[in-house]
Write an enzyme that holds these catalytic residues in place. Structure first.
Site, short mmCIF file in Angstrom:
data_model
loop_
_atom_site.label_atom_id
_atom_site.label_comp_id
_atom_site.label_asym_id
_atom_site.label_seq_id
_atom_site.Cartn_x
_atom_site.Cartn_y
_atom_site.Cartn_z
N TYR A 260 0.79 -1.22 0.00
CA TYR A 260 0.00 0.00 0.00
C TYR A 260 0.83 1.28 0.00
O TYR A 260 0.29 2.37 -0.03
CB TYR A 260 -0.97 0.00 1.18
CG TYR A 260 -2.30 -0.63 0.82
CD1 TYR A 260 -3.22 0.04 0.01
CD2 TYR A 260 -2.62 -1.92 1.24
CE1 TYR A 260 -4.42 -0.55 -0.34
CE2 TYR A 260 -3.82 -2.52 0.89
CZ TYR A 260 -4.72 -1.83 0.09
OH TYR A 260 -5.90 -2.41 -0.27
N ASP B 242 -4.63 -34.11 4.45
CA ASP B 242 -5.65 -34.76 3.62
C ASP B 242 -5.02 -35.82 2.73
O ASP B 242 -3.85 -35.72 2.35
CB ASP B 242 -6.35 -33.73 2.72
CG ASP B 242 -7.31 -32.84 3.50
OD1 ASP B 242 -7.72 -33.23 4.60
OD2 ASP B 242 -7.64 -31.75 2.99
N GLU C 39 -2.84 -30.20 8.91
CA GLU C 39 -3.05 -29.35 7.72
C GLU C 39 -4.23 -28.40 7.91
O GLU C 39 -4.12 -27.21 7.63
CB GLU C 39 -3.31 -30.23 6.49
CG GLU C 39 -3.64 -29.41 5.25
CD GLU C 39 -4.10 -30.25 4.07
OE1 GLU C 39 -4.58 -29.66 3.08
OE2 GLU C 39 -3.97 -31.48 4.12
#
Length: 435
Positions: free
Chosen positions: A178, A316, A264
C-alpha cells in the site's frame, strides 16, 4: 401417572459402553499407558537422531558442525542466504545503490543481477533432504521495455527496506504493497520482488523486517516467551496461540510433550484442541490452516531443533496434502534460497494416507473422485526426487493415482465427530503407523 410412564417409555436410552465399542477398530485399542510407552520409544529415537544431526554425525563423528552445502561436493554451484543484522542489511543496500549510481554516472544505465527462482534453477539435495537454489542469475536492466517496470519496483522495495532498517521497525507485506498501489498494481508483484531483493542481498526474508499477517496457531504442552511475555499454550483455550510473525522474538521454549502433531486443516485442529488431545497424549499441536506460511515453518523448525521432538503430520489424502507436507520438510521452490532456515527435517507422514481409506473402511460416500488436475499433480509428484527417495510415499501416491480417490481428514467424522481423537490417532500411534 399414565403420562409419566409414557414419557419414560419415549425417553431415549443413555449410551452405554457397548454402544461406544461399536466404533470401528475401537475394540483393538490398547490402554493409553501402553500407547504412551510406544511414544516414549519414538521420543527417544528422535532425540538421538536430532542430536546426531546437530553434531554433523552424517559427515564426521568428531565434527560438531551441522552439515551444510559447503560440506558437499555438488556438481552444480548453489547459493544460500543467511540471517543478517539490520545494520548489515542497511550497509549492503547502500553499497548496491552506490554501484548503481556509479554505473549511471558512467553513462551505462543500471541493471540488477537477480538470482533466478525458476524451476530449472532448483536442485534437490538428498544429503540435506531439501531443495536449494542454483547459481543462475537473470539480468533486469532499467533501459528495457520488458523489465523497466520490474526494475522500478525493485528500487522502490530496496528504498522501503532501507527505511525499515533506519527506524528498526517491522511492517507487513500488505503495508509494503500500500505504499504505492499504482506502481505495484497487485500484491503478488510486490511479494515476488521482495523475495528477489532477499536473494540479491543474500539475506533471509526475516532479516528485511517484513512479515506476513498472523496465520498459524499452536496449542498444547508448550511454554515460550513472545517478546518477553511468557505464553502457556495449555491455557490458550480452543483457539490456541497465534504463532508470532517475528521468530527472532520467540525464545525460552520448554515442553514435556512427546511429539509435535502438525495438522493441515483448521477443522481438524479445532477438534483436537477442544478434545484436549494433548493432555491424553502429551504433544504440541500446530497448524498453518492450509498452505504453510513462513512464520509457521520457522516456528515448527525452532520447536523441532530446540525441543528435539519427533514431528508427525496429519494431512488430507490428496496430492495437495502431500505437497503441503513436502513444503514443511523439503522446502518450497519459491523460497528455496532460504530452505536451510525454513525446513524441518524428518517429518513423518501419519495420515490420512490413501491406504487408510480401505484399511479404516472409510464409506464410499465420504470419498471424492480425483479430478484430471488432481491426477496430473499426483503424477508430477511421483517424478520429484524428494518423493522418489521415500518408497513409502511412492507406494501411497501410486495407490492414490490408481484408485483415483481422495479424502479429507473430516471423512473420519462419518464414524462420529470425535473418531479422529478417540480412535484413529490413538490407533495410529499404537501401531507406529507412520512413514
Amino acid at each position: 401417572m399414565a403420562d409419566k410412564k409414557l414419557k419414560q417409555k419415549r425417553r431415549r436410552p443413555e449410551p452405554t459402553s457397548d454402544d461406544e465399542s461399536e466404533l470401528p477398530f475401537k475394540n483393538i485399542l490398547k490402554p493409553d499407558q501402553a500407547i504412551l510407552e510406544t511414544l516414549k520409544q519414538l521420543f527417544l529415537a528422535a532425540t538421538t537422531t536430532t542430536t546426531a544431526a546437530a553434531n554433523g554425525a552424517s559427515t564426521s563423528s568428531s565434527s560438531s558442525k551441522p552439515l551444510t552445502l559447503s560440506d558437499l561436493s555438488l556438481s552444480a554451484t548453489c547459493r544460500e542466504v543467511t540471517d543478517l543484522s539490520l545494520s548489515a542489511v542497511q550497509s549492503t543496500i547502500e553499497t548496491l545503490i552506490l554501484q548503481i549510481a556509479r554505473s549511471i554516472l558512467a553513462g551505462n544505465g543500471f541493471s540488477f543481477q537477480v538470482p533466478s527462482r525458476a524451476s530449472s534453477n532448483q536442485l534437490y539435495v538428498p544429503e540435506l533432504d531439501r531443495i536449494v537454489l542454483k547459481d543462475k542469475t537473470t539480468l533486469r536492466p532499467f533501459a528495457s521495455l520488458s523489465t523497466v517496470r520490474k526494475s522500478t519496483i525493485t528500487v522502490k522495495i530496496l528504498s522501503l527496506i532501507h527505511q525499515l532498517c533506519l527506524r528498526n521497525i517491522h511492517v507487513t507485506k500488505r503495508d509494503l504493497f500500500y505504499t504505492d498501489v499504482k506502481l505495484f498494481q497487485d500484491q503478488t508483484q510486490s511479494d515476488a520482488v521482495l523475495d528477489d531483493v532477499a536473494c540479491i542481498l543474500g539475506c533471509t526474508r526475516s532479516s528485511l523486517n517484513v512479515i506476513a499477517a498472523e496465520k498459524g496457531v499452536v496449542v498444547g504442552r508448550l511454554i515460550f516467551s513472545d517478546n518477553g511475555d511468557m505464553i502457556d499454550c495449555t491455557k490458550m483455550g480452543m483457539g490456541g496461540k497465534a504463532i508470532p510473525p517475528n521468530i527472532d522474538r520467540v525464545g525460552d521454549m520448554k515442553s514435556d510433550a512427546m511429539f509435535i502433531l502438525l495438522v493441515e486443516k483448521d477443522a481438524a485442529y479445532i477438534r483436537l484442541a477442544e478434545d484436549r488431545f494433548y493432555n491424553r497424549f502429551p504433544c504440541i499441536i500446530v497448524t498453518a490452516k492450509g498452505q504453510p506460511d513462513v512464520a509457521t515453518r520457522l516456528f515448527l523448525r525452532k520447536m523441532k531443533m530446540e525441543l528435539k521432538l519427533p514431528v508427525l503430520a496429519l494431512v488430507d489424502s490428496d496430492p495437495y496434502g502431500l505437497k503441503i507436507l513436502s513444503v514443511y520438510g523439503c522446502g518450497s521452490k519459491n523460497m528455496s534460497y532460504d530452505s536451510a532456515n525454513l525446513t524441518t527435517p524428518d517429518i513423518k507422514w501419519l495420515g490420512i494416507r490413501p491406504s487408510d481409506l480401505d484399511k479404516y473402511k472409510i464409506p464410499e460416500q465420504c470419498r471424492l473422485p480425483m479430478t484430471e488436475q488432481d491426477i496430473k499433480t499426483g503424477k508430477d509428484l511421483l517424478e520429484e526426487d524428494f518423493v522418489k527417495k521415500n518408497p513409502g510415499w511412492v507406494e501411497e501416491l501410486n495407490l492414490m493415482v490408481k484408485t483415483k480417490q481422495k479424502a479429507e481428514i473430516q471423512a473420519l467424522s462419518s464414524f462420529g465427530f470425535q473418531y479422529l481423537s478417540e480412535v484413529y490417532l490413538p490407533l495410529k500411534l499404537q501401531q507406529k503407523d507412520w512413514l
